[in-house]
Design an enzyme around this catalytic site. Structure first.
Site, short mmCIF file in Angstrom:
data_model
loop_
_atom_site.label_atom_id
_atom_site.label_comp_id
_atom_site.label_asym_id
_atom_site.label_seq_id
_atom_site.Cartn_x
_atom_site.Cartn_y
_atom_site.Cartn_z
N ARG A 53 0.80 -1.23 0.00
CA ARG A 53 0.00 0.00 0.00
C ARG A 53 0.83 1.28 0.00
O ARG A 53 0.54 2.20 -0.76
CB ARG A 53 -0.80 0.12 1.29
CG ARG A 53 -1.91 -0.41 1.65
CD ARG A 53 -2.18 -0.90 3.02
NE ARG A 53 -1.38 -2.06 3.24
CZ ARG A 53 -1.77 -3.26 2.95
NH1 ARG A 53 -2.97 -3.49 2.54
NH2 ARG A 53 -0.95 -4.27 3.13
N THR A 54 1.79 1.34 0.91
CA THR A 54 2.49 2.60 1.10
C THR A 54 3.23 2.98 -0.18
O THR A 54 3.16 4.13 -0.64
CB THR A 54 3.46 2.48 2.28
OG1 THR A 54 2.71 2.07 3.43
CG2 THR A 54 4.14 3.80 2.57
N LYS A 81 24.72 -6.15 -3.33
CA LYS A 81 26.17 -6.29 -3.62
C LYS A 81 27.01 -5.63 -2.54
O LYS A 81 28.21 -5.43 -2.72
CB LYS A 81 26.50 -5.63 -4.97
CG LYS A 81 25.76 -6.23 -6.16
CD LYS A 81 26.16 -5.48 -7.44
CE LYS A 81 25.34 -5.91 -8.63
NZ LYS A 81 25.59 -5.04 -9.80
N ARG A 103 11.65 3.87 3.28
CA ARG A 103 11.22 2.86 4.25
C ARG A 103 12.41 1.97 4.56
O ARG A 103 13.11 1.51 3.64
CB ARG A 103 10.06 2.02 3.73
CG ARG A 103 9.81 0.80 4.60
CD ARG A 103 8.55 0.08 4.28
NE ARG A 103 7.38 0.84 4.71
CZ ARG A 103 6.16 0.33 4.78
NH1 ARG A 103 5.95 -0.91 4.42
NH2 ARG A 103 5.15 1.06 5.19
N HIS A 131 5.82 6.15 11.39
CA HIS A 131 5.23 5.99 10.06
C HIS A 131 4.24 7.17 9.89
O HIS A 131 3.02 6.98 9.90
CB HIS A 131 4.51 4.64 9.99
CG HIS A 131 4.08 4.21 8.62
ND1 HIS A 131 4.19 5.00 7.50
CD2 HIS A 131 3.51 3.04 8.20
CE1 HIS A 131 3.72 4.33 6.45
NE2 HIS A 131 3.30 3.15 6.85
C1 NCD Z 1 2.12 -1.04 8.25
C2 NCD Z 1 3.62 -0.90 8.16
O1 NCD Z 1 4.26 -1.38 7.26
O2 NCD Z 1 4.10 -0.23 9.05
N1 NCD Z 1 1.50 -1.13 7.04
C3 NCD Z 1 1.31 0.01 6.31
O3 NCD Z 1 2.21 0.75 6.00
N2 NCD Z 1 0.04 0.31 5.97
C4 NCD Z 1 1.67 -1.94 9.30
C5 NCD Z 1 2.13 -3.36 9.33
O4 NCD Z 1 3.03 -3.78 8.62
O5 NCD Z 1 1.53 -4.08 10.11
#
Ligand code: NCD
Length: 302
Positions: A53-54, A81, A103, A131
């Protein structure tokens, strides 16, 4: 300026982003859901950890602002690498990135990158730490539903200890006036929560009738979340959002979940499909929320 954490953010700054998200939501409802605001800008999506999703949401948000996007995922990169985080970031900067969405499984990685490069950095999730765009889209979802977060009673339920979503949401929600209670077995409550502006309990059934929002979290198995309680069936029996528990919520109460869901664990199929489960609204609202952040950081004109 970067967007790394909701902790310490002032209420007017959060509200400005929510207002902007509201405007971009109207753009997204148009026949051509696009504005030229960030034409010519280049956004680099740097995902050192998996995401559905993100990552897609940032891509969609970037394109809806007419900026270009270049994507990086760790498995298919020179990180395998042995290239360092710093060299990777400097490489992406040299390619012309105007903003980096990062991320990483390690806490603090987006701050490190922000110290090395000259462009803004957006934290798309660092370890179990923060987040912030998830918190923004969640606050936006609640504001659309209830008009305001002022006085809203929110229970965050599940693996709070390992959750960056919980850490971001606690600070965003309370800054916007909500009252937050953390609900989890003691072993899944972080020690640091003693210093957060929240209440806490290990008894979900006790709070069901008293909250407007139940925010469910996945057990973060990859961060050790499964090792701190006896068994999944026991977790489900005390913390799973089953139809029976859902029926005991107040009639206006809603259920949120950041995804990915583990159906049959923290949420049942029937609850996930209920109109008062706003899980796909959260996903849809994420595009406008991320457009607001990108627009704000890249200095587009309204
Ligand atoms: C979350 C994450 O990756 O922090 N998902 C997200 O970004 N919507 C929550 C999770 O992984 O449980």
């Amino acid at each position: 300026m970067s967007f790394l954490s909701t902790r310490g953010m002032a209420r007017p700054d959060l509200e400005e982003l929510l207002d902007l998200a509201g405007e971009f939501n109207e753009v997204l409802a148009r026949p051509i859901p696009k504005v030229p605001a960030l034409q010519g800008k280049l956004v680099a999506n740097m995902f050192f950890e998996n995401s559905t999703r993100t990552r897609l949401s940032f891509e969609r948000a970037t394109r809806a602002l007419s900026a270009d996007v270049m994507s990086f995922s760790v498995g298919a990169s020179s990180v395998s690498k042995g290239e360092s985080l710093k060299d990777t970031a400097l490489t992406v900067e040299a390619l012309g990135a105007d903003l980096m969405v990062v991320r990483h499984r390690s806490t603090g990685a987006p701050w490190r990158i922000a110290g090395w490069v000259g462009c803004p950095v957006v934290n798309a999730g660092d370890g179990a730490h923060q987040h912030p765009t998830q918190a923004l889209l969640d606050a936006f979802t609640l504001r659309r539903r209830f008009g305001s977060l002022d006085g809203l009673r929110v229970a965050i339920v599940g693996d709070i200890r390992h959750s960056r979503v919980a850490r971001s949401n606690v600070f965003a929600f309370t800054t916007l006036g909500a009252r937050v209670i953390l609900v989890a077995p003691r072993t899944l409550q972080p020690v640091a929560a003693a210093g957060w502006p929240v209440a806490s309990t290990d008894d979900l059934d006790e709070v069901l009738g008293e909250v407007d929002v139940v925010y469910l979290l996945r057990i973060q198995a990859e961060r050790g979340g499964l090792s701190v309680f006896p068994s999944l069936p026991e977790y489900v029996s005390r913390y799973g959002m089953t139809s029976d528990r859902f029926a005991r919520l107040s009639p206006e109460a809603v259920v949120l979940h950041p995804g990915p869901m583990n159906r049959g664990v923290e949420i049942s199929d029937l609850v996930a499909a209920h109109p008062r489960a706003l899980i796909l609204d959260q996903v849809a609202n994420g595009v406008a929320a991320r457009m607001a952040v990108l627009f704000r950081l890249l200095g587009g004109k309204p």
